[in-house]
Design an enzyme around this catalytic site. Sequence first.
Site, short mmCIF file in Angstrom:
data_model
loop_
_atom_site.label_atom_id
_atom_site.label_comp_id
_atom_site.label_asym_id
_atom_site.label_seq_id
_atom_site.Cartn_x
_atom_site.Cartn_y
_atom_site.Cartn_z
N GLY A 153 35.44 42.33 38.69
CA GLY A 153 36.46 43.33 39.00
C GLY A 153 37.17 43.00 40.31
O GLY A 153 38.03 42.12 40.37
N GLY A 154 36.78 43.70 41.37
CA GLY A 154 37.47 43.60 42.66
C GLY A 154 37.71 42.18 43.14
O GLY A 154 38.81 41.86 43.62
N GLY A 193 31.76 48.11 41.36
CA GLY A 193 32.59 48.58 42.47
C GLY A 193 31.81 49.13 43.64
O GLY A 193 32.37 49.78 44.53
N GLU A 242 34.00 52.43 32.52
CA GLU A 242 35.04 53.37 32.98
C GLU A 242 35.71 54.05 31.79
O GLU A 242 36.10 55.21 31.86
CB GLU A 242 36.05 52.64 33.87
N GLU A 251 27.10 45.14 32.24
CA GLU A 251 27.60 45.64 33.51
C GLU A 251 26.84 46.91 33.88
O GLU A 251 27.21 48.01 33.43
CB GLU A 251 29.09 45.97 33.42
N SER A 293 29.99 43.87 40.88
CA SER A 293 30.01 43.35 42.26
C SER A 293 29.72 41.85 42.35
O SER A 293 29.11 41.38 43.30
CB SER A 293 29.04 44.15 43.15
N ASN A 317 38.71 41.27 35.53
CA ASN A 317 39.21 42.56 35.05
C ASN A 317 40.00 43.19 36.19
O ASN A 317 39.41 43.68 37.15
CB ASN A 317 38.02 43.44 34.64
N TRP A 318 41.31 43.12 36.06
CA TRP A 318 42.16 43.61 37.15
C TRP A 318 42.18 45.14 37.20
O TRP A 318 42.70 45.72 38.14
CB TRP A 318 43.59 43.09 36.98
N LYS A 319 41.68 45.79 36.16
CA LYS A 319 41.72 47.25 36.06
C LYS A 319 43.15 47.74 36.31
O LYS A 319 44.09 47.06 35.91
CB LYS A 319 40.68 47.87 37.01
N HIS A 331 34.27 49.37 28.20
CA HIS A 331 33.97 49.31 29.63
C HIS A 331 33.41 50.67 30.07
O HIS A 331 33.82 51.71 29.56
CB HIS A 331 35.23 48.96 30.42
P1 13P Z 1 33.43 44.98 40.31
O1 13P Z 1 33.33 43.49 40.23
O2 13P Z 1 34.58 45.46 41.14
O3 13P Z 1 32.12 45.60 40.67
O4 13P Z 1 33.78 45.50 38.82
C1 13P Z 1 33.03 45.01 37.76
C2 13P Z 1 33.70 45.43 36.51
O5 13P Z 1 33.75 46.59 36.18
C3 13P Z 1 34.31 44.38 35.69
O6 13P Z 1 34.67 44.87 34.45
#
Ligand code: 13P
Length: 252
Positions: A236-237, A175, A99, A169, A215, A9-11, A97
């Site tokens: 994510g990251g 994050g 977010e 999640e 994470s 997930n590149w956000k 998600h």
């Molecule tokens: P991180 O891997 O950066 O914690 O993010 C997880 C995420 O929200 C994937 O959708």
Amino acid sequence: MRSKIVAGNWKMNKTLEEAQTLTSELLGMIADEVKGDVKVVLCTPFPYLYPVKQQLGATRIAVGAQNCSEHASGAYTGETSAAMLKSMNVPYVILGHSERRQYFGEDSKLLVKKTDIALANGLTPIFCCGEPLEVREKNGHEQLVKQQVEEALFHLLAETIQKVVIAYEPVWAIGTGKTATAAQAQAMHAVIRKHLAGKYGTSVANEISILYGGSVNAANAKELFANPDVDGGLVGGASLKSREFTEIIKSI
Ligand code: 13P
């Protein structure tokens, strides 16, 4: 048999040029190093779906959107419909998600509509659930996650829910660098699968891929993915770095 999936997930990250560099690095590394039948999905920002898809061509790597509108079409400035994604042959869409729940007020009622319209357009929803820290601290996490899954998905028929991928999640792990332990992930995934089995039966529940997100990195992926009910990850990251993401994919 349910699929093993690693989705990035590149956000809201990367310029087009950076996105294309990352894609080209991943293409090379994955072709050279990834064996087996793991599905890889790159959930890019909307503007990059088409160029990244063109770049990927006929490889094992698919693209996914990070959201879609609950509406079919019309005067909804700034929105992207499931039909648009379908028209670009985008196979996956992340829905719910944390977010989106937190910053854009998405709730179960809305997610029912988004799930339905995504499925009606042949997309595979990657439906996200997970508890905030204060809920876990009060030991309410299992109840809340079961409720999130039930409210958004349990109206679906058995044959339809098998087309959904679930991503657990925990909000406190997103994050933050603070991942759930392998035992915490497995425990919650088993709770989700049992809840699905209670409604749809064991054979349907066993067909649904449940991904862990929060994470995930190259150092912890192997232990997380080794759990029987963890069918992959939503990353994510660490999905923004080609070497790290490739190592995560290889951990499955
Ligand atoms: P991180 O891997 O950066 O914690 O993010 C997880 C995420 O929200 C994937 O959708």
